[in-house]
Design a protein around this motif. Structure first.
Motif, PDB file in Angstrom:
ATOM      1  N   LEU A 277     -37.739   1.331  11.710  1.00  0.00           N
ATOM      2  CA  LEU A 277     -36.393   1.871  11.529  1.00  0.00           C
ATOM      3  C   LEU A 277     -36.243   3.217  12.232  1.00  0.00           C
ATOM      4  CD1 LEU A 277     -35.555   1.037   7.802  1.00  0.00           C
ATOM      5  CD2 LEU A 277     -34.329   0.239   9.833  1.00  0.00           C
ATOM      6  N   ALA A 278     -37.233   4.092  12.086  1.00  0.00           N
ATOM      7  CA  ALA A 278     -37.173   5.414  12.720  1.00  0.00           C
ATOM      8  C   ALA A 278     -37.116   5.289  14.237  1.00  0.00           C
ATOM      9  CB  ALA A 278     -38.382   6.254  12.305  1.00  0.00           C
ATOM     10  N   ALA A 279     -37.917   4.376  14.789  1.00  0.00           N
ATOM     11  CA  ALA A 279     -37.928   4.173  16.239  1.00  0.00           C
ATOM     12  C   ALA A 279     -36.587   3.632  16.723  1.00  0.00           C
ATOM     13  CB  ALA A 279     -39.063   3.233  16.622  1.00  0.00           C
ATOM     14  N   ALA A 280     -36.052   2.622  16.005  1.00  0.00           N
ATOM     15  CA  ALA A 280     -34.782   2.021  16.409  1.00  0.00           C
ATOM     16  C   ALA A 280     -33.643   3.034  16.342  1.00  0.00           C
ATOM     17  CB  ALA A 280     -34.473   0.820  15.511  1.00  0.00           C
ATOM     18  N   ILE A 281     -33.611   3.824  15.271  1.00  0.00           N
ATOM     19  CA  ILE A 281     -32.545   4.826  15.110  1.00  0.00           C
ATOM     20  C   ILE A 281     -32.642   5.879  16.210  1.00  0.00           C
ATOM     21  CG2 ILE A 281     -31.719   6.699  13.628  1.00  0.00           C
ATOM     22  CD1 ILE A 281     -32.604   4.890  11.230  1.00  0.00           C
ATOM     23  N   THR A 282     -33.851   6.332  16.490  1.00  0.00           N
ATOM     24  CA  THR A 282     -34.035   7.349  17.538  1.00  0.00           C
ATOM     25  C   THR A 282     -33.557   6.844  18.888  1.00  0.00           C
ATOM     26  OG1 THR A 282     -35.963   8.258  16.367  1.00  0.00           O
ATOM     27  CG2 THR A 282     -35.738   8.806  18.710  1.00  0.00           C
ATOM     28  N   GLU A 287     -29.375   6.735  23.129  1.00  0.00           N
ATOM     29  CA  GLU A 287     -28.506   5.912  23.967  1.00  0.00           C
ATOM     30  C   GLU A 287     -27.039   6.274  23.770  1.00  0.00           C
ATOM     31  OE1 GLU A 287     -27.610   2.753  26.709  1.00  0.00           O
ATOM     32  OE2 GLU A 287     -29.399   3.949  26.274  1.00  0.00           O
ATOM     33  N   LEU A 288     -26.605   6.436  22.522  1.00  0.00           N
ATOM     34  CA  LEU A 288     -25.204   6.767  22.243  1.00  0.00           C
ATOM     35  C   LEU A 288     -24.841   8.147  22.771  1.00  0.00           C
ATOM     36  CD1 LEU A 288     -24.882   5.414  18.581  1.00  0.00           C
ATOM     37  CD2 LEU A 288     -23.914   4.407  20.645  1.00  0.00           C
ATOM     38  N   THR A 289     -25.760   9.093  22.624  1.00  0.00           N
ATOM     39  CA  THR A 289     -25.499  10.459  23.088  1.00  0.00           C
ATOM     40  C   THR A 289     -25.528  10.526  24.606  1.00  0.00           C
ATOM     41  OG1 THR A 289     -26.576  11.291  21.081  1.00  0.00           O
ATOM     42  CG2 THR A 289     -26.193  12.871  22.848  1.00  0.00           C
ATOM     43  N   ARG A 290     -26.493   9.858  25.218  1.00  0.00           N
ATOM     44  CA  ARG A 290     -26.637   9.896  26.678  1.00  0.00           C
ATOM     45  C   ARG A 290     -25.419   9.298  27.377  1.00  0.00           C
ATOM     46  NH1 ARG A 290     -28.599   6.471  30.599  1.00  0.00           N
ATOM     47  NH2 ARG A 290     -29.035   4.845  29.045  1.00  0.00           N
ATOM     48  N   ASN A 291     -24.875   8.229  26.793  1.00  0.00           N
ATOM     49  CA  ASN A 291     -23.710   7.579  27.390  1.00  0.00           C
ATOM     50  C   ASN A 291     -22.384   8.167  26.916  1.00  0.00           C
ATOM     51  OD1 ASN A 291     -25.266   5.747  28.885  1.00  0.00           O
ATOM     52  ND2 ASN A 291     -25.408   4.326  27.158  1.00  0.00           N
ATOM     53  N   GLU A 292     -22.471   9.257  26.134  1.00  0.00           N
ATOM     54  CA  GLU A 292     -21.290   9.983  25.645  1.00  0.00           C
ATOM     55  C   GLU A 292     -20.331   9.073  24.873  1.00  0.00           C
ATOM     56  OE1 GLU A 292     -19.558  11.934  28.994  1.00  0.00           O
ATOM     57  OE2 GLU A 292     -21.191  13.379  29.185  1.00  0.00           O
ATOM     58  N   ILE A 293     -20.923   8.106  24.140  1.00  0.00           N
ATOM     59  CA  ILE A 293     -20.104   7.243  23.290  1.00  0.00           C
ATOM     60  C   ILE A 293     -19.635   8.015  22.059  1.00  0.00           C
ATOM     61  CG2 ILE A 293     -20.134   5.140  21.869  1.00  0.00           C
ATOM     62  CD1 ILE A 293     -22.101   3.948  23.877  1.00  0.00           C
ATOM     63  N   ASP A 298     -22.412  12.290  14.957  1.00  0.00           N
ATOM     64  CA  ASP A 298     -21.888  10.950  14.684  1.00  0.00           C
ATOM     65  C   ASP A 298     -22.881   9.867  15.121  1.00  0.00           C
ATOM     66  OD1 ASP A 298     -19.584  11.931  13.597  1.00  0.00           O
ATOM     67  OD2 ASP A 298     -18.379  11.720  15.424  1.00  0.00           O
ATOM     68  N   SER A 299     -23.585  10.127  16.222  1.00  0.00           N
ATOM     69  CA  SER A 299     -24.589   9.157  16.678  1.00  0.00           C
ATOM     70  C   SER A 299     -25.646   8.933  15.618  1.00  0.00           C
ATOM     71  CB  SER A 299     -25.245   9.641  17.973  1.00  0.00           C
ATOM     72  OG  SER A 299     -24.317   9.732  19.017  1.00  0.00           O
ATOM     73  N   LEU A 300     -26.146  10.030  15.030  1.00  0.00           N
ATOM     74  CA  LEU A 300     -27.163   9.915  13.989  1.00  0.00           C
ATOM     75  C   LEU A 300     -26.623   9.186  12.770  1.00  0.00           C
ATOM     76  CD1 LEU A 300     -30.006  10.616  12.966  1.00  0.00           C
ATOM     77  CD2 LEU A 300     -29.072  12.787  12.114  1.00  0.00           C
ATOM     78  N   ARG A 301     -25.410   9.527  12.382  1.00  0.00           N
ATOM     79  CA  ARG A 301     -24.807   8.903  11.183  1.00  0.00           C
ATOM     80  C   ARG A 301     -24.614   7.407  11.370  1.00  0.00           C
ATOM     81  NH1 ARG A 301     -18.545  10.037   9.278  1.00  0.00           N
ATOM     82  NH2 ARG A 301     -18.392   8.338   7.735  1.00  0.00           N
ATOM     83  N   TYR A 302     -23.956   7.009  12.446  1.00  0.00           N
ATOM     84  CA  TYR A 302     -23.613   5.599  12.628  1.00  0.00           C
ATOM     85  C   TYR A 302     -24.821   4.765  13.054  1.00  0.00           C
ATOM     86  CZ  TYR A 302     -18.760   7.044  12.126  1.00  0.00           C
ATOM     87  OH  TYR A 302     -17.589   7.532  11.622  1.00  0.00           O
ATOM     88  N   ALA A 303     -25.696   5.336  13.874  1.00  0.00           N
ATOM     89  CA  ALA A 303     -26.891   4.590  14.273  1.00  0.00           C
ATOM     90  C   ALA A 303     -27.799   4.352  13.070  1.00  0.00           C
ATOM     91  CB  ALA A 303     -27.648   5.351  15.362  1.00  0.00           C
ATOM     92  N   THR A 304     -27.969   5.366  12.224  1.00  0.00           N
ATOM     93  CA  THR A 304     -28.816   5.235  11.035  1.00  0.00           C
ATOM     94  C   THR A 304     -28.285   4.163  10.107  1.00  0.00           C
ATOM     95  OG1 THR A 304     -29.499   7.554  11.127  1.00  0.00           O
ATOM     96  CG2 THR A 304     -29.757   6.429   9.020  1.00  0.00           C
ATOM     97  N   PHE A 305     -26.998   4.240   9.783  1.00  0.00           N
ATOM     98  CA  PHE A 305     -26.433   3.296   8.821  1.00  0.00           C
ATOM     99  C   PHE A 305     -26.497   1.864   9.337  1.00  0.00           C
ATOM    100  CE2 PHE A 305     -23.290   0.761   6.714  1.00  0.00           C
ATOM    101  CZ  PHE A 305     -23.310   1.198   5.405  1.00  0.00           C
ATOM    102  N   ASP A 322     -20.717  -3.452  18.030  1.00  0.00           N
ATOM    103  CA  ASP A 322     -20.834  -4.357  19.170  1.00  0.00           C
ATOM    104  C   ASP A 322     -20.044  -3.857  20.385  1.00  0.00           C
ATOM    105  OD1 ASP A 322     -18.423  -4.761  17.886  1.00  0.00           O
ATOM    106  OD2 ASP A 322     -18.418  -6.943  18.150  1.00  0.00           O
ATOM    107  N   THR A 323     -19.403  -2.690  20.249  1.00  0.00           N
ATOM    108  CA  THR A 323     -18.717  -2.070  21.392  1.00  0.00           C
ATOM    109  C   THR A 323     -19.558  -0.947  21.989  1.00  0.00           C
ATOM    110  OG1 THR A 323     -17.549  -0.466  19.969  1.00  0.00           O
ATOM    111  CG2 THR A 323     -16.480  -2.585  20.348  1.00  0.00           C
ATOM    112  N   TRP A 324     -20.794  -0.793  21.546  1.00  0.00           N
ATOM    113  CA  TRP A 324     -21.644   0.302  22.028  1.00  0.00           C
ATOM    114  C   TRP A 324     -22.350  -0.020  23.342  1.00  0.00           C
ATOM    115  CZ3 TRP A 324     -24.573   2.002  16.926  1.00  0.00           C
ATOM    116  CH2 TRP A 324     -23.633   2.570  16.040  1.00  0.00           C
TER     117      TRP A 324
END
Length: 481
Positions: A277-282, A287-293, A298-305, A322-324
């Protein structure tokens, strides 16, 4: 000839429990002034009548279960519970057809969380609570089955936990005692989760319903927007904790209650699950931050959940993940199959099977390097018996084969590639939401044809009961004397 009396007696007992559970949503609808209380009252009467009749007509003339009766009882228990659990859906104001009602009920008792109901925000309170109750009962049912039944049936390597469940818990050596202890822990965790969610801002009704479905890792929500409806950082992270708690072997909680607080950390399943889980969330956050999604917070919150929700098979959603992008969709698709720990409410392949397969593969690689050497695979510090190795490898084969056949079947029915592939994965791994516009986190299974819903219902049952428990019933040898 196979004696069906003990099987039917247990099924009757389970139907009686299910009938009693129908009283709760009936009272909720009655207090709310909603006429659907009559639907639950009628369903209660029918279910109780059939359950008591089965118990009274089969209570005598048998003394114990055989292995074949155990297989049949396990499959029938889930099938019959789903069938009678569908009655309130079929006759409520939702006016679901029997296919949709059965699909919703099967998704509930298998803690899958796939839904065909649109307009949850306006649905009767009794129906919303009934969905939560089905998942809550399915959660405790699968824990007890994993502790008391599957090790005996030697399904998919679960015999590995027969010694762990009974020999190491000297204070509670019997299956009934362990099941009772687990039940108390399960109820206590649900009550604590409900109080915490209510404190964080959920209404009392929503808090109880979401506590039941998060501890059961089921994912049914009272809102169309799932957990995203509440738009609360505190609620998101609290439910993350509850989903993880539901994914841990409940036998470990009994040891913790007895004073062995480090049992949770010593178990390699738990450590592997948290590490994955820690690896997947990281990776998702990067990925979300790098692509400026979205920004880092917010990346940490939504990716974790959403990573926890998908991997544990809960199926809640806080956003349309599924839009990420393609990479995130591939990550979530992979997480669908992993699941949590054996002896928890989660489904999927489960962590211990990856550990066993990894240990076997490691030993095989060493044999290639040193053909005359003796290399024994280990799990949790113990040698892995050959029977367990064969069971686990067989499970992987049948899991892959079943997933492939489900995907092809859904494609033949007319579903597009993404819907067919992710729908098959979601069903057999008991996750709930799939990928794509139709069954993704923002959609429902309502638009699918009836044939697809029946096929997915079969996939849910197979996945929840560890494949072999159901497949063995189709062998002609099983029915011979």
């Amino acid at each position: 000839m196979l004696d069906l009396r003990p099987v039917l007696f247990v099924v009757g007992l389970l139907l009686s429990v299910l009938a009693v559970a129908m009283i709760v949503p009936a009272l909720v609808d009655l207090v709310a002034g909603h006429p659907d209380w009559q639907v639950f009252a009628a369903s209660f009467a029918v279910t109780l009548f059939v359950g008591v009749a089965l118990m009274l007509t089969t209570r005598a003339g048998w003394s114990r279960f055989t292995l074949r009766q155990g297989f049949l009882m396990t499959t029938l228990a889930w099938l019959v519970t789903a069938t009678f659990g569908a009655l309130p859906f079929a006759f409520s104001e939702l006016q679901l057809g029997f296919t949709d009602a059965f699909f919703e009920s099967m998704s509930g008792v298998t803690t899958t969380g796939a839904t065909v109901i649109v307009g949850l925000d306006q649905a009767p309170p009794g129906i919303l609570l009934w969905r939560a109750i089905l998942q809550w009962l399915g959660g405790i049912g699968i824990i007890v089955m994993a502790v008391a039944v599957l090790p005996m049936l030697q399904v998919g390597g679960m015999q590995l936990f027969r010694v762990e469940a009974f020999d190491t818990d000297k204070v509670m050596p019997r299956a009934a005692a362990i099941a009772g202890g687990i039940g108390l822990v399960y109820i206590a965790m649900t009550a604590i989760a409900a109080m915490i969610l209510a404190y964080l801002g959920m209404g009392a009704f929503d808090a109880v319903a979401h506590a039941m479905t998060s501890i059961a890792t089921g994912g049914y929500s009272t809102r169309d927007g799932s957990i995203g409806h509440f738009d609360s950082v505190a609620i998101d992270y609290a439910i993350c904790v509850f989903m993880i708690l539901g994914s841990v072997p409940f036998v470990l909680y009994l040891r913790a209650v007895r004073g062995d607080l480090l049992a949770l950390l010593r178990d390699t399943q738990v450590r592997w699950m948290l590490a994955i889980l820690a690896a997947a969330i990281t990776i998702l956050v990067i990925e979300l931050t790098r692509n400026e999604i979205m920004n880092a917070g917010d990346s940490l919150r939504y990716a974790t959940f959403n990573a926890i929700s998908i991997m544990t098979g809960t199926g809640y959603a806080t956003t349309a993940f599924d839009t990420w992008g393609g990479f995130a969709m591939s990550m979530f698709f992979m997480l669908m199959f992993i699941g949590g720990c054996a002896g928890s409410t989660t489904c999927g392949i489960k962590i211990f099977r990856f550990q066993v397969l990894g240990a076997i593969a490691g030993a095989q690689l060493k044999r290639l390097m040193q053909p005359n050497g003796v290399f024994i695979p280990y799990y949790n510090g113990r040698p892995i018996p050959e029977g367990v190795s064969i069971s686990v490898m067989s499970f992987f084969f049948f899991f892959a084969a079943t997933f492939g056949l489900l995907s092809v079947g859904l494609g033949l029915i007319g579903l597009d590639f993404v819907t067919a592939l992710s729908g098959a994965a979601s069903a057999i791994a008991n996750v709930g939401p799939g990928l794509g516009e139709i069954i993704g986190p923002a959609g429902t299974y309502a638009p699918l044809p009836d044939a697809a819903k029946w096929l997915l219902s079969a996939g849910m049952l197979l996945g929840r009961l560890e494949l072999f428990t159901v497949l063995v019933l189709f062998m002609p040898h099983f029915w011979r004397s």
